[in-house]
Design a protein around this motif. Structure first.
Motif, short mmCIF file in Angstrom:
data_model
loop_
_atom_site.label_atom_id
_atom_site.label_comp_id
_atom_site.label_asym_id
_atom_site.label_seq_id
_atom_site.Cartn_x
_atom_site.Cartn_y
_atom_site.Cartn_z
N GLY A 156 -26.81 -31.05 10.33
CA GLY A 156 -25.52 -30.57 10.85
C GLY A 156 -25.48 -30.58 12.36
N PRO A 157 -25.09 -29.44 12.96
CA PRO A 157 -24.96 -29.41 14.42
C PRO A 157 -26.27 -29.16 15.14
CG PRO A 157 -24.32 -27.30 13.50
CD PRO A 157 -24.64 -28.19 12.32
N PHE A 158 -27.37 -29.03 14.38
CA PHE A 158 -28.63 -28.64 15.00
C PHE A 158 -29.49 -29.85 15.35
CE2 PHE A 158 -27.50 -25.01 12.25
CZ PHE A 158 -27.30 -24.06 13.26
N GLY A 159 -30.24 -29.70 16.44
CA GLY A 159 -31.15 -30.74 16.87
C GLY A 159 -32.42 -30.76 16.03
N LYS A 160 -33.19 -31.81 16.22
CA LYS A 160 -34.44 -31.97 15.49
C LYS A 160 -35.61 -31.60 16.39
CE LYS A 160 -37.17 -35.26 12.78
NZ LYS A 160 -37.32 -34.31 11.67
N ALA A 161 -36.49 -30.76 15.89
CA ALA A 161 -37.66 -30.36 16.65
C ALA A 161 -38.70 -31.48 16.63
CB ALA A 161 -38.25 -29.08 16.09
N THR A 162 -39.24 -31.78 17.80
CA THR A 162 -40.34 -32.74 17.91
C THR A 162 -41.67 -32.02 18.06
OG1 THR A 162 -38.94 -34.44 18.90
CG2 THR A 162 -41.29 -34.60 19.34
N SER A 163 -41.65 -30.90 18.78
CA SER A 163 -42.87 -30.14 18.99
C SER A 163 -42.51 -28.67 19.18
CB SER A 163 -43.63 -30.68 20.21
OG SER A 163 -42.86 -30.54 21.39
N TYR A 164 -43.53 -27.88 19.44
CA TYR A 164 -43.35 -26.43 19.52
C TYR A 164 -44.17 -25.87 20.68
CZ TYR A 164 -41.56 -27.31 14.87
OH TYR A 164 -40.84 -27.82 13.82
N ALA A 165 -43.63 -24.84 21.33
CA ALA A 165 -44.35 -24.13 22.38
C ALA A 165 -44.80 -22.79 21.84
CB ALA A 165 -43.45 -23.94 23.60
N VAL A 166 -46.03 -22.41 22.14
CA VAL A 166 -46.59 -21.16 21.66
C VAL A 166 -46.93 -20.28 22.86
CG1 VAL A 166 -48.40 -20.06 20.29
CG2 VAL A 166 -47.56 -22.33 19.65
N TYR A 167 -46.33 -19.10 22.90
CA TYR A 167 -46.57 -18.13 23.96
C TYR A 167 -47.31 -16.93 23.39
CZ TYR A 167 -42.68 -20.70 26.17
OH TYR A 167 -41.85 -21.66 26.69
#
Length: 542
Positions: A470-481
């Motif tokens: 839908g209107p959401f983008g596709k995640a390629t990677s993730y950041a961990v804090y």
């Protein structure tokens, strides 16, 4: 013994309490004050959240990779793969965010191209099939480590002096120049450094080199395409590039050959940038030109320098490419020291900063690691020269640095690499976003489990809802804090990289640095392929 965590704190209540504070921090959150209603954050200049950090990995004449030694190894493929993985290990240790790998050094290819022969720098033999697809491998391995991959290509250089030189008959049997010898110009003639160049003034040549380079863009998952400073050749032996006949045939109404040459390169840059975006709108196009456009003694818009000028000597109107926004980023090779009389780093960085100001073009600085130690310019004998460069650039519109070249970075002469890495690359970082490239909002990842073993090691697992739907983008990677204690981190807590542990492509992360008995709060955010970031929800771990 591992145990499940998170529920004990009342995660549902915590989640509700944070919805107003977990939005991404402003892109320019570097100050301590600002307009009313605008989130402002005090950040640590030693821990920038976003920075392009890379080294050039040169293949031409086997400078960095692959080495000539690999060509005689019992298993050439295994040796070359291992060498490349060693460069990625170095990039990871230095918290780099990208690699720039030369995959078309001399009108050849590091992939099975239908247009050009296999590169001699793979096997030592021009046109010889290496038996594998190096480009596929180098991209895949970079992405496994969540490094951007920029495919470095040279548009017009056809041969090197210690290779085919100016002898067309020494080119690979299937080289297109053998079918079109009129496409090339030998330069210089009967002098050191003689080689072949495609003639930029021939329209068919300009179209062909674009087709050859776009093949890699269309078929491979590159994040960027990168040119260096080889357009028309640097002047040599007091000879002019022999294109009088070409100028007569294809002048397009130009009466001045120098203007026509510049326009030939302008057309290449403009057309190729447009073609890249037509094929894949997310792929970046960048160029690393010679560091001086023009001196202000020749042009009032020029820099306070007295060196060679790319505008004149290689027909590269680099300032125009930025102002017209034909490229996404520029990496001027500012290969001079602070205070160097002819071309002062401290004068050129502000000049380039002013050039990119108000445009969508990002500025990264090309750094001369190869000059460190035993240099005629004695400033380079100071182990702090390079770290001073990176510190100085922080005051300007500089979004990163690229180091030439990989072997020099690894050599760590005078301990200079250790110094600048400790002072400027001590934390991981995200690649700077490019607001003019397409993006969609990302949903935050949902952490499905957080476990801790008897040694204190924490393992997080998550899912990405509505990923690309839908209107959401596709995640390629993730950041961990990670934050000490149990709390609700604010947007400003993530405005720099102080708490950034890593970025990963998997939907899991193992924190081996977690201390037994220490309570933490983790935040995982999603990143699309252009490094736009989602909000994130806190996950407490006891």
């Amino acid at each position: 013994m591992a145990r499940r965590l998170g529920a004990a704190l009342g995660a549902a209540a915590l989640t509700l309490s944070l919805l107003a504070v977990v939005a991404p921090a402003p892109a320019a959150a570097t100050g301590s004050s600002g307009a009313a209603g605008t989130a402002t954050c005090v950040t640590d200049p030693a821990a920038p959240k976003r920075q392009f950090r890379a080294m050039w990995i040169s293949s031409v004449v086997n400078i960095d990779w692959p080495t000539k030694a690999s060509q005689t190894a019992p298993d050439v493929i295994a040796a070359q793969k291992a060498e490349y993985l060693g460069w990625l290990d170095l990039a990871e240790r230095l918290n780099h965010t990208a690699v720039i790998v030369q995959v078309r050094p001399t009108a050849d290819a590091f992939w099975p191209s239908p247009h050009e022969p296999w590169s001699e720098f793979l096997t030592g033999v021009r046109g010889q099939d290496p038996g594998w697809d190096p480009l596929a491998f180098v991209i895949d391995e970079a992405h496994k480590r969540n490094l951007e991959f920029h495919a470095w290509m040279n548009p017009y250089r056809v041969s090197m002096p210690d290779g085919a030189g100016v002898d067309i008959n020494k080119l690979a049997p299937n080289h297109p120049v053998r079918q079109h010898p009129d496409w090339v110009v030998p330069y210089p003639i009967n002098a050191a450094g003689a080689r072949l160049y495609y003639n930029p003034g021939i329209p068919e040549v300009r179209a062909f080199v674009q087709t050859a380079m776009l093949d890699a863009v269309k078929r491979y998952d590159v994040d960027g395409v990168h040119f260096d400073d080889y357009f028309y050749p640097y002047p040599a032996a007091n000879q002019d590039f022999a294109d009088d006949a070409t100028f007569a045939a294809y002048n397009r109404g130009f009466t001045d050959k120098a203007d026509w040459r510049r326009d030939n390169i302008n057309l290449l840059v403009q057309e190729f940038g447009t073609a890249v975006k037509a094929a894949k709108p997310w792929v970046k196009f960048g160029i690393s030109p010679f560091g001086i456009w023009r001196n202000k003694t020749a042009d009032p818009l020029g820099s306070d320098t007295a060196g060679s000028q790319s505008y004149d000597i290689i027909s590269a109107d680099t300032r125009k490419w930025v102002k017209e926004e034909w490229i996404d980023y520029i990496v001027p090779q500012i290969y001079w020291s602070m205070g160097f009389t002819v071309a002062d780093y401290a004068k050129l960085v502000p000049w380039w900063s002013d050039v990119v100001s108000g445009t969508n073009v990002q500025l990264y600085i090309g750094e001369a690691d190869y000059k460190i130690a035993a240099n005629a310019d004695t400033n380079w004998n100071d182990p702090r020269e390079m770290t001073d460069h990176l510190a100085f650039a922080k005051g300007y519109n500089v979004s990163g640095h690229v180091h030439f070249s990989a072997v020099q970075v690894r050599a760590n002469k005078l301990g200079a690499t250790d110094i600048y890495a400790a002072e400027h690359y001590a934390h991981p970082a995200l690649v700077p976003t490019m607001s003019h490239l397409p993006s969609k909002p990302l949903l935050f990842p949902v952490v499905t489990s957080a476990s801790r073993d008897s040694a204190g090691v924490v393992t997080l697992r998550w899912k990405q809802p509505a990923n690309g739907a839908g209107p959401f983008g596709k995640a390629t990677s993730y950041a961990v804090y990670r934050f000490d204690g149990i709390r609700v981190p604010t947007a400003c807590d993530r405005a720099d990289a102080t708490h950034l542990l890593d970025t990963v492509r998997a939907e899991s992360f193992v924190d081996t640095t977690a201390q037994p008995g220490q309570r933490y709060t983790y935040v995982v955010t999603a990143l699309d392929r252009l490094w736009n970031e989602s909000p994130g929800l806190p996950t407490p771990v006891f």
